[in-house]
Design a protein around this motif. Structure first.
Motif, PDB file in Angstrom:
ATOM      1  N   VAL A   1       0.651  -1.318  -0.010  1.00 16.14           N
ATOM      2  CA  VAL A   1      -0.075  -0.039  -0.131  1.00 16.14           C
ATOM      3  C   VAL A   1       0.817   1.319   0.067  1.00 16.14           C
ATOM      4  O   VAL A   1       0.580   2.224  -0.686  1.00 16.14           O
ATOM      5  N   ILE A   2       1.889   1.257   0.821  1.00 14.53           N
ATOM      6  CA  ILE A   2       2.802   2.395   0.924  1.00 14.53           C
ATOM      7  C   ILE A   2       3.658   2.610  -0.501  1.00 14.53           C
ATOM      8  O   ILE A   2       3.519   3.832  -1.184  1.00 14.53           O
TER       9      ILE A   2
ATOM     10  N   PHE B   1       2.615   1.643  -3.244  1.00 14.61           N
ATOM     11  CA  PHE B   1       1.713   2.078  -4.562  1.00 14.61           C
ATOM     12  C   PHE B   1       0.925   3.219  -4.381  1.00 14.61           C
ATOM     13  O   PHE B   1      -0.168   3.445  -5.102  1.00 14.61           O
ATOM     14  N   SER B   2       1.059   3.842  -3.578  1.00 17.13           N
ATOM     15  CA  SER B   2       0.233   5.078  -3.206  1.00 17.13           C
ATOM     16  C   SER B   2       1.150   6.356  -2.963  1.00 17.13           C
ATOM     17  O   SER B   2       0.919   7.265  -2.278  1.00 17.13           O
ATOM     18  N   ALA B   3       2.420   6.308  -3.723  1.00 15.59           N
ATOM     19  CA  ALA B   3       3.254   7.263  -3.707  1.00 15.59           C
ATOM     20  C   ALA B   3       2.878   8.684  -4.063  1.00 15.59           C
ATOM     21  O   ALA B   3       3.105   9.652  -3.535  1.00 15.59           O
ATOM     22  N   THR B   4       1.901   8.631  -4.933  1.00 22.37           N
ATOM     23  CA  THR B   4       1.213   9.927  -5.385  1.00 22.37           C
ATOM     24  C   THR B   4       0.743  10.650  -4.220  1.00 22.37           C
ATOM     25  O   THR B   4       0.328  12.109  -4.286  1.00 22.37           O
ATOM     26  N   MET B   5       0.351  10.201  -3.205  1.00 21.99           N
ATOM     27  CA  MET B   5      -0.471  10.781  -2.033  1.00 21.99           C
ATOM     28  C   MET B   5       0.317  11.127  -0.950  1.00 21.99           C
ATOM     29  O   MET B   5      -0.060  11.669  -0.008  1.00 21.99           O
ATOM     30  N   HIS B   6       1.629  10.665  -0.859  1.00 22.61           N
ATOM     31  CA  HIS B   6       2.557  10.902   0.133  1.00 22.61           C
ATOM     32  C   HIS B   6       2.806  12.470   0.636  1.00 22.61           C
ATOM     33  O   HIS B   6       3.586  12.612   1.608  1.00 22.61           O
TER      34      HIS B   6
ATOM     35  N   PHE C   1      -2.685  11.739   5.018  1.00 27.17           N
ATOM     36  CA  PHE C   1      -2.718  10.396   4.401  1.00 27.17           C
ATOM     37  C   PHE C   1      -1.542   9.602   4.907  1.00 27.17           C
ATOM     38  O   PHE C   1      -1.946   8.254   5.391  1.00 27.17           O
ATOM     39  N   ASP C   2      -0.451  10.023   5.055  1.00 26.09           N
ATOM     40  CA  ASP C   2       0.789   9.370   5.469  1.00 26.09           C
ATOM     41  C   ASP C   2       0.084   8.880   6.814  1.00 26.09           C
ATOM     42  O   ASP C   2       0.844   7.632   7.283  1.00 26.09           O
TER      43      ASP C   2
ATOM     44  N   VAL D   1      -2.405   6.060   6.740  1.00 24.87           N
ATOM     45  CA  VAL D   1      -1.924   4.553   6.416  1.00 24.87           C
ATOM     46  C   VAL D   1      -0.963   4.088   7.473  1.00 24.87           C
ATOM     47  O   VAL D   1      -1.165   2.871   7.700  1.00 24.87           O
TER      48      VAL D   1
END
Length: 194
Positions: free
Chosen positions: A34-35, A37-42, A47-48, A51
């Motif tokens: 999840v971490i 493949f969700s790099a655009t939201m970091h 969000f961080d 997660v």
């Protein structure tokens, strides 16, 4: 009937069953994926922290399941303490409100987990497979997070890397039947030598 006899004769230092160990592997692996493949939201702190809180909460539940499974055969307090530490960190992470607070909570959780892994390894040898590696990974995670304490993307990235590496080694350990058998044999031999 034979299955009941082998369960009743399991030693106090018994390892949890493979499915119980695989719960923690699954949680860590999913958190790492999840971490990754969700790099655009970091770039969003909310969000961080969400997660990280979700991953820590699920990891805490996995530790508590391990503790419950071991309680029937003599118990081991280390999974309970690891579970409590992860759940507390999961509750505190969203409340931090700053990148520094996020880093401090992740680093504190990593250090507490590392110390508990080392403690479990010394208290009951053979019960915590790969405790040395997990302890060392926890210390490394804490150091790296504190070094990049103002970069929330790096903090979450290091946490994700920790999750994937820990999942791989715990997964190998769960399927290493020869090692599990030798650990149980050593644990059974230890009381007879005393």
């Amino acid at each position: 009937m034979a299955a009941e006899d082998t369960t009743a004769s399991r030693p106090v230092n018994a390892l949890p069953s493979r499915p119980v160990r695989l719960i923690r592997v699954g949680v860590l692996f999913i958190a790492g994926i999840v971490i990754a493949f969700s790099a655009t939201m970091h770039e969003q702190l909310g969000f961080d922290t969400a997660v990280a809180a979700g991953a820590l909460g699920a990891l805490g539940i996995a530790h508590l399941i391990e503790w419950v499974s071991l309680r029937a055969v003599g118990g081991n307090p280390v999974p309970l303490l690891l579970g409590i530490a992860a759940v507390v960190a999961a509750v505190v992470v969203p409340l931090t409100g700053s990148v520094i607070g996020f880093a401090v909570v992740i680093a504190a959780w990593a250090l507490v987990s590392a110390l508990l892994e080392f403690l479990g390894m010394t208290m009951r040898p053979g019960t915590r497979q790969d405790a040395t590696l997990l302890g060392a990974l926890g210390v490394l995670l804490a150091l790296l997070v504190l070094l990049v304490r103002e970069d929330q993307v790096a903090i979450l990235g290091f946490f994700g890397a920790y999750a994937v590496v820990a999942a791989v080694f715990l997964g190998i350990s769960a399927f290493d039947s020869a090692r599990g058998s030798s650990d149980i044999a050593r644990a059974e031999a230890a009381p007879s030598q005393a």
